[in-house]
Write a protein that holds these residues in place. Structure first.
Motif, mmCIF file in Angstrom:
data_model
loop_
_atom_site.group_PDB
_atom_site.id
_atom_site.type_symbol
_atom_site.label_atom_id
_atom_site.label_comp_id
_atom_site.label_asym_id
_atom_site.label_seq_id
_atom_site.Cartn_x
_atom_site.Cartn_y
_atom_site.Cartn_z
ATOM 1 N N MET A 173 -6.639 5.507 -1.900
ATOM 2 C CA MET A 173 -7.034 4.334 -0.982
ATOM 3 C C MET A 173 -8.323 3.379 -1.854
ATOM 4 O O MET A 173 -8.082 2.314 -1.905
ATOM 5 N N ASP A 174 -9.178 4.141 -2.536
ATOM 6 C CA ASP A 174 -10.111 3.407 -3.342
ATOM 7 C C ASP A 174 -9.318 2.858 -4.393
ATOM 8 O O ASP A 174 -9.839 1.759 -4.892
ATOM 9 N N THR A 175 -8.455 3.431 -4.974
ATOM 10 C CA THR A 175 -7.772 2.858 -6.182
ATOM 11 C C THR A 175 -6.810 1.505 -5.676
ATOM 12 O O THR A 175 -6.967 0.424 -6.124
ATOM 13 N N SER A 176 -6.471 1.546 -4.462
ATOM 14 C CA SER A 176 -5.840 0.571 -3.986
ATOM 15 C C SER A 176 -6.786 -0.826 -3.899
ATOM 16 O O SER A 176 -6.299 -1.933 -3.726
ATOM 17 N N VAL A 177 -7.961 -0.398 -3.162
ATOM 18 C CA VAL A 177 -8.806 -1.267 -2.832
ATOM 19 C C VAL A 177 -9.091 -2.279 -4.136
ATOM 20 O O VAL A 177 -9.593 -3.393 -4.209
ATOM 21 N N GLY A 178 -9.426 -1.341 -5.163
ATOM 22 C CA GLY A 178 -9.854 -1.994 -6.570
ATOM 23 C C GLY A 178 -8.800 -2.813 -7.250
ATOM 24 O O GLY A 178 -9.092 -3.447 -8.245
ATOM 25 N N THR A 179 -7.367 -2.688 -6.873
ATOM 26 C CA THR A 179 -6.568 -3.444 -7.528
ATOM 27 C C THR A 179 -5.757 -4.388 -6.318
ATOM 28 O O THR A 179 -4.847 -5.108 -6.662
ATOM 29 N N GLY A 180 -6.437 -4.280 -5.366
ATOM 30 C CA GLY A 180 -5.823 -5.339 -4.308
ATOM 31 C C GLY A 180 -4.397 -4.765 -3.737
ATOM 32 O O GLY A 180 -3.761 -5.644 -3.142
ATOM 33 N N GLY A 181 -4.352 -3.579 -3.644
ATOM 34 C CA GLY A 181 -3.061 -3.139 -2.951
ATOM 35 C C GLY A 181 -3.152 -2.890 -1.920
ATOM 36 O O GLY A 181 -4.461 -3.253 -1.072
ATOM 37 N N SER A 182 -2.014 -2.491 -1.091
ATOM 38 C CA SER A 182 -1.984 -1.976 0.317
ATOM 39 C C SER A 182 -2.275 -0.599 0.520
ATOM 40 O O SER A 182 -1.924 0.192 -0.211
ATOM 41 N N ILE A 183 -2.723 -0.362 1.604
ATOM 42 C CA ILE A 183 -2.800 0.885 2.241
ATOM 43 C C ILE A 183 -1.959 1.074 3.816
ATOM 44 O O ILE A 183 -2.185 0.340 4.608
ATOM 45 N N PHE A 184 -1.097 2.107 3.442
ATOM 46 C CA PHE A 184 -0.148 2.282 4.473
ATOM 47 C C PHE A 184 -0.527 3.585 5.263
ATOM 48 O O PHE A 184 -0.484 4.783 4.457
ATOM 49 N N ASN A 185 -0.575 3.825 6.574
ATOM 50 C CA ASN A 185 -0.800 5.250 6.992
ATOM 51 C C ASN A 185 0.603 6.100 7.086
ATOM 52 O O ASN A 185 1.243 5.873 7.832
ATOM 53 N N LEU A 186 0.473 7.430 6.312
ATOM 54 C CA LEU A 186 1.582 7.960 6.196
ATOM 55 C C LEU A 186 1.957 8.634 7.696
ATOM 56 O O LEU A 186 2.993 9.117 7.825
ATOM 57 N N CYS A 187 0.807 8.829 8.257
ATOM 58 C CA CYS A 187 1.022 9.317 9.619
ATOM 59 C C CYS A 187 2.062 8.758 10.804
ATOM 60 O O CYS A 187 2.328 9.413 11.736
ATOM 61 N N LEU A 188 1.971 7.387 10.515
ATOM 62 C CA LEU A 188 2.772 6.459 11.489
ATOM 63 C C LEU A 188 4.251 6.829 11.223
ATOM 64 O O LEU A 188 5.103 6.753 12.143
ATOM 65 N N GLY A 189 4.627 6.867 9.946
ATOM 66 C CA GLY A 189 6.078 7.244 9.674
ATOM 67 C C GLY A 189 7.045 6.035 9.615
ATOM 68 O O GLY A 189 8.131 6.148 9.688
ATOM 69 N N THR A 190 6.359 5.010 10.293
ATOM 70 C CA THR A 190 7.028 3.408 10.356
ATOM 71 C C THR A 190 7.400 3.017 8.752
ATOM 72 O O THR A 190 6.815 2.142 8.504
ATOM 73 N N TRP A 191 8.287 3.413 8.070
ATOM 74 C CA TRP A 191 8.056 3.159 6.722
ATOM 75 C C TRP A 191 8.892 1.697 6.495
ATOM 76 O O TRP A 191 8.473 1.097 5.544
ATOM 77 N N GLY A 192 9.852 1.203 7.315
ATOM 78 C CA GLY A 192 10.450 0.197 6.848
ATOM 79 C C GLY A 192 9.698 -0.905 6.751
ATOM 80 O O GLY A 192 9.913 -1.727 5.877
ATOM 81 N N THR A 193 8.796 -1.222 7.636
ATOM 82 C CA THR A 193 7.942 -2.410 7.608
ATOM 83 C C THR A 193 6.991 -2.460 6.312
ATOM 84 O O THR A 193 7.078 -3.544 5.605
ATOM 85 N N PHE A 194 6.524 -1.481 6.090
ATOM 86 C CA PHE A 194 5.605 -1.332 4.653
ATOM 87 C C PHE A 194 6.708 -1.398 3.519
ATOM 88 O O PHE A 194 6.419 -2.273 2.418
#
Length: 201
Positions: A173-194
């Motif tokens: 997540m820290d790497t995502s923040v440093g590169t302007g990327g997104s963070i998606f919660n694996l626990c939700l399992g709603t992969w399609g939207t992401f």
């Protein structure tokens, strides 16, 4: 006066955790392959999709492109990387090695193109065990393109908001923040939207 809209192409590297607890996550990812690939096709971009694991920086299958005969099936098969990988996942190391010459996902290998945005997507239910500081990886990924805005490291991890039997992916997540990327919660399992959104980052 005529204006021609610039079409930015996409190079997308998936780094999939292949440790023993990842079968369900890999199956969920594969089940949304159609939505992801349809979203890519709808943009009209010339895309490249490659897949590596958290313990090996080499592609597990051929690069998927618009010329691939059945890109959905190829992506479905590619992300089922198995569950016999190293228990000490090093997704940051593997992503860095793969994108460094002569790695499979490097510019010298033809994967990172001047005309494309670069998206790296890690999918893991554990935090990263790579040894270098996160800032080293942020610097590496941002330096892969002349314009760092054309690079994003996305994390599909346990983000700490709810427990799903995994560990929080702080370093990812820290790497995502440093590169302007997104963070998606694996626990939700709603992969399609992401999956549908990452090719627009």
């Amino acid at each position: 006066i005529f204006q021609q809209l610039e079409v930015i192409n996409a190079d997308i590297l998936f780094t999939i955790d292949n440790s023993c607890s990842m079968l369900d996550e890999q199956l969920n990812l594969a089940s949304n392959a159609g939505l992801f690939m349809s979203s890519l096709d709808s943009t009209g971009v010339d895309y490249q999709v490659g897949v590596i694991t958290t313990d090996r920086p080499s592609f597990v299958s051929p690069i998927i492109t618009p010329a691939t005969l059945d890109p959905v099936t190829e992506f479905e098969n590619a992300v089922i990387v198995g569950t016999e990988g190293d228990a000490y996942e090093k997704g940051l190391d593997m992503s860095m090695y793969s994108t460094t010459s002569p790695g499979d996902a490097s510019a010298d290998a033809g994967f990172i193109r001047d005309s494309s945005i670069l998206g790296i997507v890690v999918v893991s239910d554990e935090d990263d065990f790579s040894l270098s500081p996160v800032l080293d990886y942020v610097s590496h990924f941002n330096g892969l393109k002349l314009n760092p805005d054309e690079v994003a490291f996305h994390s599909v991890v346990d983000d700490g908001t709810e427990s799903c039997g995994s560990s929080t992916g702080y370093r990812y997540m820290d790497t995502s923040v440093g590169t302007g990327g997104s963070i998606f919660n694996l626990c939700l399992g709603t992969w399609g939207t992401f999956l549908e959104s990452i090719d627009r980052k």
